[in-house]
Design a protein around this motif. Sequence first.
Motif, PDB file in Angstrom:
ATOM      1  N   ASP A   1     -43.227 -56.938  -1.310  1.00 28.97           N
ATOM      2  CA  ASP A   1     -44.429 -57.392  -0.602  1.00 28.97           C
ATOM      3  C   ASP A   1     -44.096 -57.704   0.864  1.00 28.97           C
ATOM      4  OD1 ASP A   1     -47.124 -58.085  -0.391  1.00 28.97           O
ATOM      5  OD2 ASP A   1     -46.740 -60.188  -0.869  1.00 28.97           O
TER       6      ASP A   1
ATOM      7  N   HIS B   1     -45.472 -55.927   4.277  1.00 27.54           N
ATOM      8  CA  HIS B   1     -46.151 -56.620   5.377  1.00 27.54           C
ATOM      9  C   HIS B   1     -45.566 -56.175   6.715  1.00 27.54           C
ATOM     10  CE1 HIS B   1     -47.260 -60.068   2.402  1.00 27.54           C
ATOM     11  NE2 HIS B   1     -47.993 -58.981   2.235  1.00 27.54           N
TER      12      HIS B   1
ATOM     13  N   HIS C   1     -52.410 -52.405   1.067  1.00 28.42           N
ATOM     14  CA  HIS C   1     -53.012 -53.628   0.530  1.00 28.42           C
ATOM     15  C   HIS C   1     -54.438 -53.372   0.039  1.00 28.42           C
ATOM     16  CE1 HIS C   1     -49.477 -55.717   1.847  1.00 28.42           C
ATOM     17  NE2 HIS C   1     -49.892 -56.779   1.171  1.00 28.42           N
TER      18      HIS C   1
ATOM     19  N   HIS D   1     -49.053 -58.305  -7.640  1.00 24.86           N
ATOM     20  CA  HIS D   1     -49.319 -57.800  -6.287  1.00 24.86           C
ATOM     21  C   HIS D   1     -48.172 -56.918  -5.758  1.00 24.86           C
ATOM     22  CE1 HIS D   1     -50.833 -57.729  -2.185  1.00 24.86           C
ATOM     23  NE2 HIS D   1     -49.701 -58.240  -1.745  1.00 24.86           N
TER      24      HIS D   1
HETATM   25 ZN   LIG Z   1     -49.020 -58.540   0.366  1.00 28.41          ZN
END
Ligand SMILES: [Zn+2]
Length: 394
Positions: free
Chosen positions: A211, A215, A280, A294
Amino acid sequence: MKRRPANVTDAPPAGAVFAPFDHQPRTRLVFGPGQAERAGDLARQIGVKKVLLVTDAGVVAAGHAERVGRSLRAARVKIVVFDKVRENPTARDVAACLKAARAAGIDGFIGLGGGSSLDTAKGCNFLLTNGGRMQDYRGVGKATRPMLPLMAIPTTAGTGSECQSFALIADETTHQKMACGDPKAAARVAILDPLLTLSQPPRVAACAGVDALSHALETAVTKPRNPVSLAYSREAFRLCWSNMPHVLQRPDDLDARAGMLLGAALAGLAIENSMLGAAHAAANPLSAHFNLVHGQAIGLMLPHVLRFNGRNPAAARLYASLDSSNADQLADQLESLLDLAGMPRSLSQCGVKQSSIPMLAREAAQQWTASFNPRPVAATDFERLFQAAWEITK
Ligand SMILES: [Zn+2]
């Protein structure tokens, strides 16, 4: 499927390099092994005398709540613990936290844990100080009254929520994630103590790390990117890309953990400036309908989004400036890292039905983050991205 390499020699669109920005750092960052011991003093410094410590049972079991609690008691800060945070918090989860906050009569929050703990604390802060329902704060700047001071202490290296003014809370009925942002919701202080991240189970560290990496990669190319967000994105990418393999192979490597924690926080600062993109947008409906964690959903979609965005000359050049390879090579290397992390590599492996792809694509195209992607991404594009992610077998 082999695609032709992107043309990276085209000139950038006018104004893309030195785009204007308005950057206000809001969160004091305190970084280093053992810095969590300072929680009590730092709470005093931001004027907190009675705090709601928002966390989950796993973080309590790892001893982190007690460690922070000891520091708070030593500084004579009263503490009430709410340890019922759940992954992907919903408006109902925030309501439970609000009940605890009201009963305790607090004057500040500490979010201790992963992004879910930090988001639950932020969400609760909106409702406690400004009233109404979580849905009222969807978007940016909907809180009219001051909010209580928040201290963020992450125990995972992932969301970068400690550096953002957004709380991500799911709507009970629609399953959609609501991004509720306000400058007042940002933490006053974040303690980045890599010792706290040593307790992350391998699966959590892998999902959180992917994750954080996503980003860095998404913020590097999104339309609102600017010189400041790019500086954060680049350093976040460098830290996460170089340290993630070490974290996966040597979980006790404190330097690697420190690099990931700092990288995740800097990526959070990048998001605050330049939002996120198509990976995302695609991951949210996957989590909502198929319960994918996620980081897993992101890992499944990101390589395909990199290849898709690599057809955009400006994005291709930005990816190349991160690690001197083109978008296709970067996607291949990312897939190797996902294999090293033992993450699933196809949607079909994760129980996602092929027949659901048109519905997923429609919902992905409607996500806020899709609008920031450097290359326009319509439902038909998402269908192709989901199809590519569905097919891979290894
Ligand atoms: Zn994220």
